[in-house]
Design a protein around this motif. Structure first.
Motif, PDB file in Angstrom:
ATOM      1  N   LEU A 182     -51.756  84.611 -56.891  1.00  0.00           N
ATOM      2  CA  LEU A 182     -52.389  85.862 -56.386  1.00  0.00           C
ATOM      3  C   LEU A 182     -52.423  86.843 -55.679  1.00  0.00           C
ATOM      4  N   ILE A 186     -53.510  89.569 -58.702  1.00  0.00           N
ATOM      5  CA  ILE A 186     -54.540  89.371 -58.764  1.00  0.00           C
ATOM      6  C   ILE A 186     -55.450  89.509 -60.571  1.00  0.00           C
ATOM      7  N   SER A 188     -57.330  87.272 -63.165  1.00  0.00           N
ATOM      8  CA  SER A 188     -59.095  86.139 -63.403  1.00  0.00           C
ATOM      9  C   SER A 188     -57.767  84.361 -63.441  1.00  0.00           C
ATOM     10  N   ASN A 190     -55.112  83.893 -61.688  1.00  0.00           N
ATOM     11  CA  ASN A 190     -54.976  83.161 -60.771  1.00  0.00           C
ATOM     12  C   ASN A 190     -56.031  82.668 -59.805  1.00  0.00           C
ATOM     13  N   LEU A 191     -57.165  84.020 -59.812  1.00  0.00           N
ATOM     14  CA  LEU A 191     -58.848  83.540 -59.037  1.00  0.00           C
ATOM     15  C   LEU A 191     -59.130  82.071 -59.172  1.00  0.00           C
ATOM     16  N   ASP A 192     -59.043  81.827 -60.666  1.00  0.00           N
ATOM     17  CA  ASP A 192     -59.739  80.695 -60.775  1.00  0.00           C
ATOM     18  C   ASP A 192     -59.141  79.665 -60.352  1.00  0.00           C
ATOM     19  N   ARG A 195     -59.991  79.046 -56.497  1.00  0.00           N
ATOM     20  CA  ARG A 195     -61.011  78.375 -56.480  1.00  0.00           C
ATOM     21  C   ARG A 195     -61.348  76.838 -56.447  1.00  0.00           C
ATOM     22  N   GLU A 309     -57.640  85.707 -48.565  1.00  0.00           N
ATOM     23  CA  GLU A 309     -59.184  86.048 -48.805  1.00  0.00           C
ATOM     24  C   GLU A 309     -59.174  87.555 -48.586  1.00  0.00           C
ATOM     25  N   ILE A 312     -57.063  89.978 -49.968  1.00  0.00           N
ATOM     26  CA  ILE A 312     -57.583  90.513 -51.906  1.00  0.00           C
ATOM     27  C   ILE A 312     -58.155  91.521 -51.660  1.00  0.00           C
TER      28      ILE A 312
END
Length: 353
Positions: A182, A186, A188, A190-192, A195, A309, A312
């Protein structure tokens, strides 16, 4: 001839049939001090009669109810509710619920291996051969074994601590590469992924925290630890209290046995008092340190996620500032171009002033 009508007594039959329908049996396994196991398919009332336990304590072991991790000492039993380990320990046997569960099968095998005293007896004979003066220092009538209930408790604590530590290592193996990916890109996807891993980490942290809190609560209260000495209470109830007849529990645990040398175990011939909980305290402290180490791993993982975080967010803020600069420069350029065009048009008389 008048026809007589007879009433059939079906009340008792209906009651018996209703009891059969409402009685829900559960699979248990009973393991004694010889390591022999017997499968029991019985209802809760049979368990209550067998170990003389109250219904409120038995409800703690119901998987349909959300009870936290619990180690309860009662008059004749120890009630264990540690994740998938739901057991009732007496001074003579261990009752383990759902013995065919994939997570419980290794615990059953470990109990059968470690509950018998044969290995400890052989170990004691070997120590006597290594230290010939041991027999002179110790009476033959004294017991040199870890209580049955503590051997069973140790197997359960070792199993749950190892289980949670293994889940933590698996989570670390998945999370650290995902965070690094991530950071480099960056997206979607990798973010999911991060999460979901963060949610799994939060749930696992809560589970580890509950076990740690239960051990800490036990260590803070000597009376609660004294309630777990089932063999001592049984010996006190069956025979008068005397200094010569009191059992002398020595630490034979593979986890904490290294803390006491063989020489000290051979020479330390003391009679424990009713409030002496030193050996149990050492046992609980060993696994408290292990579960606390697991919690520290999860805390470090959470801090790494928080740092990622923050990184990012800094990157996103930087990109947003760059976009704002581009928009501002584009606006200035457009305004300047429009002004130049209008000035040229007025100079040529194409537009009115």
């Amino acid at each position: 001839m008048a026809r007589e009508v007879y009433s059939v007594p079906v009340v008792e039959t209906q009651v018996a049939s209703l009891k059969k329908k409402t009685a829900v049996t559960t699979s248990w396994i009973s393991i004694d001090g010889k390591g022999q196991g017997v499968i029991l398919d019985v209802d809760k009332y049979a368990i209550m009669r067998r170990v003389q336990i109250h219904a409120r304590d038995l409800r703690i072991l119901d998987p349909m109810l959300s009870y936290p991790s619990t180690i309860l000492g009662r008059e004749k039993v120890i009630v264990l509710n540690l994740e998938h380990i739901k057991a009732i320990i007496t001074a003579e046997e261990v009752l383990l619920r759902d013995p065919f569960d994939d997570n419980v099968i290794p615990i059953v095998a470990e109990l059968k291996r470690r509950l018998p005293q044969d290995d400890l007896t052989c170990q004691g004979q070997g120590e006597e051969e290594e230290h010939p003066g041991m027999r002179n220092d110790m009476d033959t009538g004294e017991e040199n074994e870890f209580p049955f209930e503590f051997r069973a408790l140790e197997v359960a604590l070792e199993a749950i601590c190892s289980f949670l530590d293994a889940r933590t290592r698996e989570l670390e193996t998945d999370t650290y590469p995902a965070l690094d990916e991530l950071t480099s890109k960056i997206s979607s996807r990798n973010l999911d992924r991060v999460r979901k891993l963060k949610s799994a980490m939060t749930r696992l942290t809560n589970r580890v925290q509950k076990v740690r809190d239960e051990l800490e609560q036990l260590l803070d209260d000597d009376d609660d630890m004294a309630d777990l000495y089932l063999s001592r209470k049984l010996a006190g109830a069956c025979s008068p209290v005397s200094s010569s007849g009191a059992p002398n529990w020595y630490l034979s645990s593979p986890i904490i046995g290294s803390k006491i040398s063989r020489t000290s175990r051979a020479s330390a011939v003391t009679v424990p008092e009713d409030n002496d909980v030193e050996e149990l305290e050492m046992l609980l402290e060993a696994y408290f340190m292990q579960i606390d180490s697991t919690l520290n791993k999860l805390t470090t993982l959470r801090e790494y996620i928080d740092d990622t975080e923050d990184y990012i967010n800094i990157q996103l803020d930087n990109h947003r500032n760059q976009l704002i600069q581009v928009v501002i420069l584009t606006g200035i350029l457009c305004t300047s171009t429009f002004t130049s065009i209008m000035s040229y048009a007025r100079h040529k008389g194409l537009v009115g002033s």
